[in-house]
Design a protein around this motif. Sequence first.
Motif, PDB file in Angstrom:
ATOM      1  N   VAL B  90      -0.483   4.526  14.920  1.00 19.19           N
ATOM      2  CA  VAL B  90       0.925   4.593  15.312  1.00 19.19           C
ATOM      3  C   VAL B  90       1.330   6.063  15.247  1.00 19.19           C
ATOM      4  O   VAL B  90       0.651   6.866  14.604  1.00 19.19           O
ATOM      5  N   PRO B  91       2.447   6.440  15.897  1.00 18.26           N
ATOM      6  CA  PRO B  91       2.833   7.854  15.902  1.00 18.26           C
ATOM      7  C   PRO B  91       2.983   8.447  14.498  1.00 18.26           C
ATOM      8  O   PRO B  91       2.574   9.575  14.258  1.00 18.26           O
ATOM      9  N   VAL B  92       3.556   7.690  13.572  1.00 22.28           N
ATOM     10  CA  VAL B  92       3.711   8.165  12.197  1.00 22.28           C
ATOM     11  C   VAL B  92       3.043   7.174  11.249  1.00 22.28           C
ATOM     12  O   VAL B  92       3.577   6.091  11.008  1.00 22.28           O
ATOM     13  N   PRO B  93       1.862   7.516  10.719  1.00 23.95           N
ATOM     14  CA  PRO B  93       1.204   6.589   9.790  1.00 23.95           C
ATOM     15  C   PRO B  93       2.099   6.282   8.591  1.00 23.95           C
ATOM     16  O   PRO B  93       2.879   7.129   8.159  1.00 23.95           O
ATOM     17  N   TYR B  94       2.000   5.047   8.098  1.00 27.41           N
ATOM     18  CA  TYR B  94       2.812   4.667   6.939  1.00 27.41           C
ATOM     19  C   TYR B  94       2.064   3.632   6.118  1.00 27.41           C
ATOM     20  O   TYR B  94       1.134   2.984   6.606  1.00 27.41           O
ATOM     21  N   ALA B  95       2.492   3.499   4.856  1.00 37.45           N
ATOM     22  CA  ALA B  95       1.853   2.548   3.948  1.00 37.45           C
ATOM     23  C   ALA B  95       2.748   1.339   3.756  1.00 37.45           C
ATOM     24  O   ALA B  95       3.860   1.460   3.229  1.00 37.45           O
ATOM     25  N   ILE B  96       2.271   0.181   4.187  1.00 34.17           N
ATOM     26  CA  ILE B  96       2.953  -1.068   3.856  1.00 34.17           C
ATOM     27  C   ILE B  96       2.301  -1.596   2.583  1.00 34.17           C
ATOM     28  O   ILE B  96       1.120  -1.318   2.334  1.00 34.17           O
ATOM     29  N   ALA B  97       3.073  -2.294   1.774  1.00 32.12           N
ATOM     30  CA  ALA B  97       2.514  -2.771   0.507  1.00 32.12           C
ATOM     31  C   ALA B  97       3.248  -4.002   0.014  1.00 32.12           C
ATOM     32  O   ALA B  97       4.371  -4.294   0.438  1.00 32.12           O
ATOM     33  N   TYR B  98       2.562  -4.719  -0.862  1.00 33.22           N
ATOM     34  CA  TYR B  98       3.214  -5.710  -1.713  1.00 33.22           C
ATOM     35  C   TYR B  98       3.225  -5.119  -3.117  1.00 33.22           C
ATOM     36  O   TYR B  98       2.176  -4.743  -3.647  1.00 33.22           O
ATOM     37  N   VAL B  99       4.423  -5.032  -3.705  1.00 30.63           N
ATOM     38  CA  VAL B  99       4.564  -4.526  -5.066  1.00 30.63           C
ATOM     39  C   VAL B  99       5.040  -5.662  -5.963  1.00 30.63           C
ATOM     40  O   VAL B  99       6.001  -6.368  -5.627  1.00 30.63           O
ATOM     41  N   THR B 100       4.342  -5.846  -7.077  1.00 27.08           N
ATOM     42  CA  THR B 100       4.747  -6.864  -8.062  1.00 27.08           C
ATOM     43  C   THR B 100       5.659  -6.206  -9.094  1.00 27.08           C
ATOM     44  O   THR B 100       5.256  -5.268  -9.786  1.00 27.08           O
ATOM     45  N   LEU B 101       6.901  -6.690  -9.156  1.00 25.87           N
ATOM     46  CA  LEU B 101       7.870  -6.121 -10.090  1.00 25.87           C
ATOM     47  C   LEU B 101       7.589  -6.581 -11.518  1.00 25.87           C
ATOM     48  O   LEU B 101       6.958  -7.617 -11.734  1.00 25.87           O
ATOM     49  N   GLU B 102       8.088  -5.834 -12.470  1.00 21.80           N
ATOM     50  CA  GLU B 102       7.976  -6.240 -13.890  1.00 21.80           C
ATOM     51  C   GLU B 102       8.523  -7.642 -14.111  1.00 21.80           C
ATOM     52  O   GLU B 102       8.065  -8.363 -14.991  1.00 21.80           O
ATOM     53  N   GLU B 103       9.513  -8.008 -13.289  1.00 28.83           N
ATOM     54  CA  GLU B 103      10.139  -9.327 -13.432  1.00 28.83           C
ATOM     55  C   GLU B 103       9.264 -10.446 -12.885  1.00 28.83           C
ATOM     56  O   GLU B 103       9.624 -11.624 -12.952  1.00 28.83           O
ATOM     57  N   GLY B 104       8.113 -10.112 -12.283  1.00 32.15           N
ATOM     58  CA  GLY B 104       7.134 -11.133 -11.908  1.00 32.15           C
ATOM     59  C   GLY B 104       7.057 -11.496 -10.438  1.00 32.15           C
ATOM     60  O   GLY B 104       6.162 -12.229 -10.038  1.00 32.15           O
ATOM     61  N   VAL B 105       8.014 -11.017  -9.641  1.00 25.55           N
ATOM     62  CA  VAL B 105       7.957 -11.351  -8.218  1.00 25.55           C
ATOM     63  C   VAL B 105       7.307 -10.215  -7.424  1.00 25.55           C
ATOM     64  O   VAL B 105       7.353  -9.056  -7.828  1.00 25.55           O
ATOM     65  N   THR B 106       6.697 -10.595  -6.299  1.00 26.68           N
ATOM     66  CA  THR B 106       6.022  -9.618  -5.454  1.00 26.68           C
ATOM     67  C   THR B 106       6.797  -9.469  -4.155  1.00 26.68           C
ATOM     68  O   THR B 106       7.164 -10.473  -3.529  1.00 26.68           O
ATOM     69  N   MET B 107       7.077  -8.226  -3.769  1.00 29.43           N
ATOM     70  CA  MET B 107       7.917  -7.972  -2.589  1.00 29.43           C
ATOM     71  C   MET B 107       7.245  -7.025  -1.602  1.00 29.43           C
ATOM     72  O   MET B 107       6.503  -6.134  -1.974  1.00 29.43           O
ATOM     73  N   MET B 108       7.524  -7.250  -0.315  1.00 27.30           N
ATOM     74  CA  MET B 108       7.021  -6.344   0.709  1.00 27.30           C
ATOM     75  C   MET B 108       7.830  -5.060   0.706  1.00 27.30           C
ATOM     76  O   MET B 108       9.055  -5.089   0.525  1.00 27.30           O
ATOM     77  N   THR B 109       7.143  -3.928   0.906  1.00 22.39           N
ATOM     78  CA  THR B 109       7.814  -2.636   0.846  1.00 22.39           C
ATOM     79  C   THR B 109       6.939  -1.571   1.486  1.00 22.39           C
ATOM     80  O   THR B 109       5.900  -1.887   2.086  1.00 22.39           O
TER      81      THR B 109
END
Lengths: 389, 144
Positions: B90-109
Motif C-alpha cells: 500500500v502507499p503507506v505501510p502500517y501495522a494492524i494489530a490485536y492488543v490484549t488490554l490488562e482488563e482482559g479484552v483484545t481489540m483491533m488497533t
Amino acid sequence: MTIKGKAYIAGIYEHPTRKAEDKSLAQLHAEVARGALDDAGLTRDDVDGYFCAGDAPGLGGLSMADYMGLKVRHMDTTETGGSSYVIHVAHAAEAIAAGKCTVALITLAGRPRAEGTATGTTSRNYGAASPDVPFEFPFGPTVVNQYAMAAMRHIYQYGTTSAQLAWIKVAASHHAQHNSHALLRDVVTVDDVVNSPMISDPLHRLDCCVITDGGGALVVVKPEVARSLRRPRVRVIGAGEAPKHQMGGKIDLTYSGAVWSGPAAFSEAGVKPADIKYVSIYDSFTITVLITLEDLGFCEKGHGGKFVSDGNLISGVGTLPFNTDGGGLCNNHPGNRGGLTKVVEAVRQLRGEAHPRVQVRNCDVALAHGTGGSLATRHGSATLIMDRG
Amino acid sequence: MAPAEPALEKENKPVSGFERKVPAPPVTPETQPFWSAAAEGRLLIKWCRSCDQAHYYPRSICPFCFGDTTEWREASGRGTIYSYSIMRRVPVPYAIAYVTLEEGVTMMTNIVDCDLDAIRIGQQVQVVFRPTEGGPPVPMFAPA
Ligand SMILES: [Zn+2]
C-alpha cells in the motif's frame, strides 16, 4: 432428522472464464445455471428450489429468479461470504428432505477482475450500521492483513514456518498444471513462495489466492430424481455450519469455526477423518488451509505445518490429496468466493471425472470445506461430506 | 531551515515521512461516550455488572450473559500485542494489530510511533490517540 442420503449432487459446472469483461453478472449466473443443469441432464423447468448468496445482483434471489424465468417454491439466500454455497448444499438437502423442493439450483458469479477491484489490499467498509465498523475500519483491516494476523499468531504459538505454509501453494500448483482453465499453471517451489513479494507479514504474494471472474453452479436433487439420471451419483451424507467471531473480545486466532462445523458433519455422516479420500479445503490463503486441516482433525492442533510439508497434499504423492483443480490458490476464486468450486472438484473426484493425473484412486468419500468472511474477525465455516451413492 | 526538520519529523512523522490517513469512525448513540472520552485521551471499555467482566467492542447488551446492565469503565491503556501484520503493498505501510488490554479484552488497533519491523507478539504497549479525517480520535498503541 438427518440429511444423510436425502439428497444427491446431480449437476456441477465451473465457468471456464477467468476474466469476464464482456459479460454481465446476471448473465454469468444464468450461464453457470445452464451448465450445471446440462451436466445433470435436467432443464430449467425442473428447478423448483433456488439458492444464491450476496454475489447475486439487485434483490438477489428475486432478481435472478426474474432474469432466469424461474418458477420455484423454495428459496434460500443464506450469506456467509465464500462459504455460502457449501451451506446451500446442506440447506438444499434439508429442504428436499422436508419436501419443500426436488431440484435445487445453486449459483455463484462475480467479476472483480473486470471491475478492477483491489480485493485484498483495501478495507471493505460495511457501513455505519455494522457494529464492528467504528472499532475496526479506521485501522485499515484488509482481507490479507486479517488472515496474516492469524498466520502470525500460529507461527508464534506453534512454530509454524513460512516454508511449511508454502508447501500448500506448491501442492496446489502441482495440481493446477493439469487444469487447462487454471489461471496459474506453473509449478512453483517453496523458494518461489517465500521469495515472492511480502504483501502483509507473514503472507507473501504466492500465499494468496488468485482474483478471478466467473462462477459456478450446483444442482442438488432428491434421491428419486438422481436415480433417474444417467450420471455417476454423489450423495450428501453430512454437513455442519458454524459462525466464529470475536467472542466479545476473547479473541483466539489459532482456530476457525471448523472446530464446530467439522465434528457436526463427521457425526452426521458417520465417518472419521481417516475415511476421507479427498478434501477440497477453502484456500483464500495458505494459512486458511493449514488451520482448517487441524480443526477438522486431519492432524493435531499446531501440527499443521508438519502435516502439509513434503508434498503431503499432492495427489499421488501424499496421504491427503487436496484441491486437485488447483484450488483458489492457482485455479479459480470466482467473485472472491471459493466455496462453490470446492464442491465442484469434490464431486468430480467422487465421479472419477477429475483430470487423470490428479484423480484419486477409489475416491469413495470426500469432504468440501468453506471459510467465508475473515478468519481474524468473523467468518462462516461450512463442512460437507459426500460419498458415492 | 535545516535544523528544524528533524524536530518536525520526530514529532509528526515517525517512520515513513508521512502517515496513513485514518478514516473517521461512525459515531452512534450507543457508543457516543467511547468517542467523547477518546477526544479527551481516555480509553473506555464496557463492563457488565451482571457477569462482572469486560467485553469489546462496546455494546449495550453483554455478549456473554446477554444482560443489559453494562457500564462504561476507564481502561488503564496498557496492553500486550496478541498478533499483528505489516501491510506493505500500500502507499503507506502500517501495522494492524490485536492488543490484549490488562482488563482482559483484545481489540483491533494500529501500532504506531516505532520501527514497524521491530514489532513483536508479546510486546508491552500503551494507548495513544490519533486524529481521524473529520471524526473523533481513535485508540492506537505505541511501545510502552
Ligand atoms: Zn454479562
